[in-house]
Design a protein around this motif. Sequence first.
Motif, PDB file in Angstrom:
ATOM      1  N   LEU A  37      46.566  49.956  32.328  1.00  0.00           N
ATOM      2  CA  LEU A  37      46.122  49.319  33.404  1.00  0.00           C
ATOM      3  C   LEU A  37      44.650  48.770  33.112  1.00  0.00           C
ATOM      4  O   LEU A  37      43.908  49.237  32.366  1.00  0.00           O
ATOM      5  CB  LEU A  37      45.679  50.369  34.860  1.00  0.00           C
ATOM      6  N   GLU A  90      42.555  47.580  38.149  1.00  0.00           N
ATOM      7  CA  GLU A  90      44.107  48.001  38.801  1.00  0.00           C
ATOM      8  C   GLU A  90      43.771  49.687  38.650  1.00  0.00           C
ATOM      9  O   GLU A  90      44.326  50.202  39.771  1.00  0.00           O
ATOM     10  CB  GLU A  90      44.994  47.884  37.623  1.00  0.00           C
ATOM     11  N   HIS A  92      46.654  42.256  42.016  1.00  0.00           N
ATOM     12  CA  HIS A  92      46.355  43.539  41.499  1.00  0.00           C
ATOM     13  C   HIS A  92      47.665  44.717  41.723  1.00  0.00           C
ATOM     14  O   HIS A  92      48.145  44.865  40.803  1.00  0.00           O
ATOM     15  CB  HIS A  92      45.008  44.174  41.843  1.00  0.00           C
ATOM     16  N   ILE A 139      50.059  46.526  39.396  1.00  0.00           N
ATOM     17  CA  ILE A 139      50.315  47.815  39.288  1.00  0.00           C
ATOM     18  C   ILE A 139      51.874  48.459  39.706  1.00  0.00           C
ATOM     19  O   ILE A 139      52.052  49.301  38.987  1.00  0.00           O
ATOM     20  CB  ILE A 139      49.442  48.458  40.540  1.00  0.00           C
TER      21      ILE A 139
END
Length: 231
Positions: free
Chosen positions: A158, A162, A201, A205
Amino acid sequence: MKEKFKILVIEDEVKILNVIEAYLEKEGYEVYKAIDGTQGLNIFKDISPHLVILDLMLPGMSGENICKNIRSTSDIPIIMLTAKTNEKSKIEGFSLGADDYVTKPFSPRELIERVRVILRRSYRDKGPLSDIISFNNDELRIDIKKHEVTKNKKLVILTPNEYRILLILASNPGQIFSREQLVENVFGIDYDGFDRTIDTHIKNIRQKIEDNPKTPKYILTIYGMGYKFGG
């Protein structure tokens, strides 16, 4: 699952007390209220809060004496509220052991940001909160100390933003966060970009942690309100 931060608010002005409570609860904190010093100290001894928001101008026992009493047994963070704006009063407040000093009238959002900063500073490397957050028999696991996320024991890569968004949501399962709240938590209150950046974002994710990003089970969209963690 991590424990919620417990915050005790000692304030005799009921309207202010209720506003503070509403803003704190919206951020996911467990809030306890007292309208005078004696009640506040009794609650303090019963619940052992993580932070106290303390008005100085209280009936009966003064805020200064309450602060002294708390400091005699505990080093938990204390934020003082007062209408006194002169430098001498602030110095006296800090000398009694206050960690921060907020003058009335104040912005509730500013107070919440001060609470967040002090809690992060005070409990980042210690305290009752777990370093591991996990869901569904460790299917999704967040190691806070290592800043690592794994899905089915495989490392999930990530970006820093994130990771922050995921940590905020996963630390408060079931709580709805608006885009504005996520922007403030991730980018800071001075961020002047678009809150729709959060949507991008979130999409990224989901691609990384969901079995099916189109029907997510972890990061859920609450239409017209924001996002929440449903793990």
